[in-house]
Design a protein around this motif. Sequence first.
Motif, PDB file in Angstrom:
ATOM      1  N   ASP A 176      17.222  37.713 165.366  1.00  9.69           N
ATOM      2  CA  ASP A 176      15.857  37.639 165.887  1.00  9.69           C
ATOM      3  C   ASP A 176      15.164  38.995 165.756  1.00  9.69           C
ATOM      4  OD1 ASP A 176      16.352  35.051 166.464  1.00  9.69           O
ATOM      5  OD2 ASP A 176      16.449  35.275 168.640  1.00  9.69           O
ATOM      6  N   VAL A 224      23.995  34.178 166.455  1.00  6.56           N
ATOM      7  CA  VAL A 224      24.363  32.785 166.203  1.00  6.56           C
ATOM      8  C   VAL A 224      23.248  32.131 165.381  1.00  6.56           C
ATOM      9  CG1 VAL A 224      24.736  30.533 167.345  1.00  6.56           C
ATOM     10  CG2 VAL A 224      25.788  32.605 168.293  1.00  6.56           C
ATOM     11  N   GLY A 230      22.678  27.662 172.040  1.00  6.79           N
ATOM     12  CA  GLY A 230      22.644  26.900 173.294  1.00  6.79           C
ATOM     13  C   GLY A 230      23.795  25.923 173.436  1.00  6.79           C
ATOM     14  N   GLY A 232      27.151  27.230 173.567  1.00  8.49           N
ATOM     15  CA  GLY A 232      28.326  27.991 174.016  1.00  8.49           C
ATOM     16  C   GLY A 232      29.020  28.778 172.908  1.00  8.49           C
ATOM     17  N   GLY A 234      27.796  31.588 171.291  1.00  8.64           N
ATOM     18  CA  GLY A 234      27.662  33.022 171.597  1.00  8.64           C
ATOM     19  C   GLY A 234      28.660  33.440 172.665  1.00  8.64           C
ATOM     20  N   ARG A 235      28.762  32.626 173.716  1.00  9.26           N
ATOM     21  CA  ARG A 235      29.694  32.939 174.806  1.00  9.26           C
ATOM     22  C   ARG A 235      31.143  32.965 174.311  1.00  9.26           C
ATOM     23  NH1 ARG A 235      29.771  32.528 180.356  1.00  9.26           N
ATOM     24  NH2 ARG A 235      27.774  31.525 180.674  1.00  9.26           N
ATOM     25  N   SER A 261      16.111  36.229 173.579  1.00  8.97           N
ATOM     26  CA  SER A 261      17.360  35.475 173.426  1.00  8.97           C
ATOM     27  C   SER A 261      18.559  36.352 173.772  1.00  8.97           C
ATOM     28  CB  SER A 261      17.491  34.903 171.998  1.00  8.97           C
ATOM     29  OG  SER A 261      17.709  35.924 171.038  1.00  8.97           O
ATOM     30  N   ASN A 268      22.888  36.656 181.506  1.00  6.41           N
ATOM     31  CA  ASN A 268      23.702  35.502 181.885  1.00  6.41           C
ATOM     32  C   ASN A 268      25.190  35.852 181.943  1.00  6.41           C
ATOM     33  OD1 ASN A 268      25.147  32.851 181.426  1.00  6.41           O
ATOM     34  ND2 ASN A 268      23.038  32.183 181.768  1.00  6.41           N
TER      35      ASN A 268
HETATM   36  C1  LIG Z   1      22.002  35.740 171.932  1.00  2.93           C
HETATM   37  C2  LIG Z   1      22.680  34.642 171.129  1.00  2.93           C
HETATM   38  C3  LIG Z   1      23.843  35.268 170.362  1.00  2.93           C
HETATM   39  C4  LIG Z   1      23.211  33.570 172.109  1.00  2.93           C
HETATM   40  O1  LIG Z   1      23.978  32.628 171.371  1.00  2.93           O
HETATM   41  P1  LIG Z   1      24.189  31.110 171.912  1.00  2.93           P
HETATM   42  O2  LIG Z   1      25.293  30.526 171.151  1.00  2.93           O
HETATM   43  O3  LIG Z   1      22.899  30.400 171.907  1.00  2.93           O
HETATM   44  O4  LIG Z   1      24.634  31.407 173.414  1.00  2.93           O
HETATM   45  P2  LIG Z   1      25.456  30.411 174.378  1.00  2.93           P
HETATM   46  O5  LIG Z   1      25.046  29.005 174.088  1.00  2.93           O
HETATM   47  O6  LIG Z   1      26.902  30.721 174.301  1.00  2.93           O
HETATM   48  O7  LIG Z   1      24.899  30.852 175.786  1.00  2.93           O
HETATM   49  C5  LIG Z   1      25.644  31.528 176.774  1.00  2.93           C
HETATM   50  C6  LIG Z   1      24.839  31.603 178.027  1.00  2.93           C
HETATM   51  O8  LIG Z   1      23.667  32.416 177.820  1.00  2.93           O
HETATM   52  C7  LIG Z   1      22.489  31.664 178.094  1.00  2.93           C
HETATM   53  N1  LIG Z   1      21.479  31.899 177.074  1.00  2.93           N
HETATM   54  C8  LIG Z   1      21.694  32.030 175.747  1.00  2.93           C
HETATM   55  N2  LIG Z   1      20.518  32.170 175.106  1.00  2.93           N
HETATM   56  C9  LIG Z   1      19.578  32.114 176.038  1.00  2.93           C
HETATM   57  C10 LIG Z   1      18.172  32.174 176.004  1.00  2.93           C
HETATM   58  N3  LIG Z   1      17.496  32.312 174.854  1.00  2.93           N
HETATM   59  N4  LIG Z   1      17.485  32.080 177.171  1.00  2.93           N
HETATM   60  C11 LIG Z   1      18.146  31.922 178.344  1.00  2.93           C
HETATM   61  N5  LIG Z   1      19.480  31.858 178.442  1.00  2.93           N
HETATM   62  C12 LIG Z   1      20.176  31.952 177.310  1.00  2.93           C
HETATM   63  C13 LIG Z   1      22.897  30.210 177.998  1.00  2.93           C
HETATM   64  O9  LIG Z   1      22.089  29.399 178.831  1.00  2.93           O
HETATM   65  C14 LIG Z   1      24.336  30.206 178.414  1.00  2.93           C
HETATM   66  O10 LIG Z   1      24.450  30.103 179.827  1.00  2.93           O
HETATM   67  P3  LIG Z   1      25.337  28.933 180.524  1.00  2.93           P
HETATM   68  O11 LIG Z   1      26.694  29.048 179.907  1.00  2.93           O
HETATM   69  O12 LIG Z   1      25.290  29.299 181.959  1.00  2.93           O
HETATM   70  O13 LIG Z   1      24.645  27.677 180.170  1.00  2.93           O
HETATM   71  C15 LIG Z   1      21.661  33.965 170.161  1.00  2.93           C
HETATM   72  O14 LIG Z   1      20.513  33.579 170.893  1.00  2.93           O
HETATM   73  C16 LIG Z   1      21.231  34.849 169.009  1.00  2.93           C
HETATM   74  O15 LIG Z   1      21.866  34.877 167.964  1.00  2.93           O
HETATM   75  N6  LIG Z   1      20.134  35.601 169.174  1.00  2.93           N
HETATM   76  C17 LIG Z   1      19.685  36.545 168.131  1.00  2.93           C
HETATM   77  C18 LIG Z   1      20.706  37.629 167.917  1.00  2.93           C
HETATM   78  C19 LIG Z   1      20.136  38.839 167.266  1.00  2.93           C
HETATM   79  O16 LIG Z   1      19.016  38.903 166.795  1.00  2.93           O
HETATM   80  N7  LIG Z   1      20.951  39.888 167.256  1.00  2.93           N
HETATM   81  C20 LIG Z   1      20.498  41.157 166.699  1.00  2.93           C
HETATM   82  C21 LIG Z   1      21.068  41.420 165.389  1.00  2.93           C
HETATM   83  S1  LIG Z   1      22.793  41.446 165.412  1.00  2.93           S
END
Ligand SMILES: CC(C)(COP(=O)(O)OP(=O)(O)OC[C@H]1O[C@@H](n2cnc3c(N)ncnc32)[C@H](O)[C@@H]1OP(=O)(O)O)[C@@H](O)C(=O)NCCC(=O)NCCS
Length: 284
Positions: A176, A224, A230, A232, A234-235, A261, A268
């Motif tokens: 992002d 991700v 969304g 799990g 990333g977690r 994100s 979280n």
């Molecule tokens: C941050 C990121 C890795 C999360 O990946 P994901 O697979 O969607 O995360 P998960 O589904 O494992 O979420 C884990 C927890 O965080 C929360 N969460 C993740 N993204 C969220 C968001 N955008 N808003 C609110 N909560 C969020 C989830 O609700 C979840 O909580 P829960 O287990 O209590 O339901 C993903 O949004 C991403 O790739 N973002 C961009 C990364 C980026 O630009 N990195 C910089 C270059 S490396």
Amino acid sequence: MFNYSTLESIGMEKLYKTFLEAFSDYQVKIDLPILKFQQMLQRRGYISKVSIGAFENNTLVGFLLNGIRYWDGKLTAYDTGTGVIKTYREHGITSNMIFNTKQLLGEMGVEQYLLEVIQSNISAVRLYKKQGFEILREFECFNLDKNKYTPTAAYETQHINSITKSNWKEFAKFWDFKPSWQNSIDSVNDASGTFVYSIIIIDNTIVGYGIIDKYTGDIPQIAVDKNYRGRGIGRSIFADLLKNTEAYNVKVLNVDNHCDSVKDFLFNLKFQQNVSQYEMVLKL
Ligand SMILES: CC(C)(COP(=O)(O)OP(=O)(O)OC[C@H]1O[C@@H](n2cnc3c(N)ncnc32)[C@H](O)[C@@H]1OP(=O)(O)O)[C@@H](O)C(=O)NCCC(=O)NCCS
């Protein structure tokens, strides 16, 4: 009177000793053995012949350490660390080191000079602005005490030994925001042996990855695929990264402050936001 020259003749131990002395009263506690100091410089692309030292009677009292790489298609220098030993501050040493650096970089055809500075370091921010640096982005830094987190994983992770060019091409599509210099592809590649690379594969395709420093707990990148968020993933990657560092304190530095994100994901996971930085650039 101070003399200024490049640092080819200054060995790692001397540089390290001066670095520790200069950063002994820094906003963020520096707890860095020499090996990690060396790895930090390697990761950020340090080059002694484009770095400047301030000397009093042949003693190093200040330094401006630089690296050079292509950044956004432009030949760019990056300030990997600036420091002056406390008793030598307020003598204009940093301004003089920047002046010498600008001359040197100009002669080499470097197009821009990039740095990161902690926002609450008011005097440093003021100095860089006075030198003509402009703010590009604002970054937030996060940390987590490993003992305060119980990792849970819904997906199976795998490890790869290194990230290939074609992997990077795919991974960049997950971002992002573009990682800062110290977390960039080149920085990860230049210190590749210090990291563990965790991935999740679904239907023969990598849908998420994360990278952690085995020793310092620093996570330069985690992302991700937008179509798989969304769920799990990333977690699960994060849980695996935690298992693969010996550090107690896990850090994610330089998250673009517009990137909800990553920020929401980290909050979280119970990360705490501690420091804010500016990314600044000077056109040469
Ligand atoms: C941050 C990121 C890795 C999360 O990946 P994901 O697979 O969607 O995360 P998960 O589904 O494992 O979420 C884990 C927890 O965080 C929360 N969460 C993740 N993204 C969220 C968001 N955008 N808003 C609110 N909560 C969020 C989830 O609700 C979840 O909580 P829960 O287990 O209590 O339901 C993903 O949004 C991403 O790739 N973002 C961009 C990364 C980026 O630009 N990195 C910089 C270059 S490396």
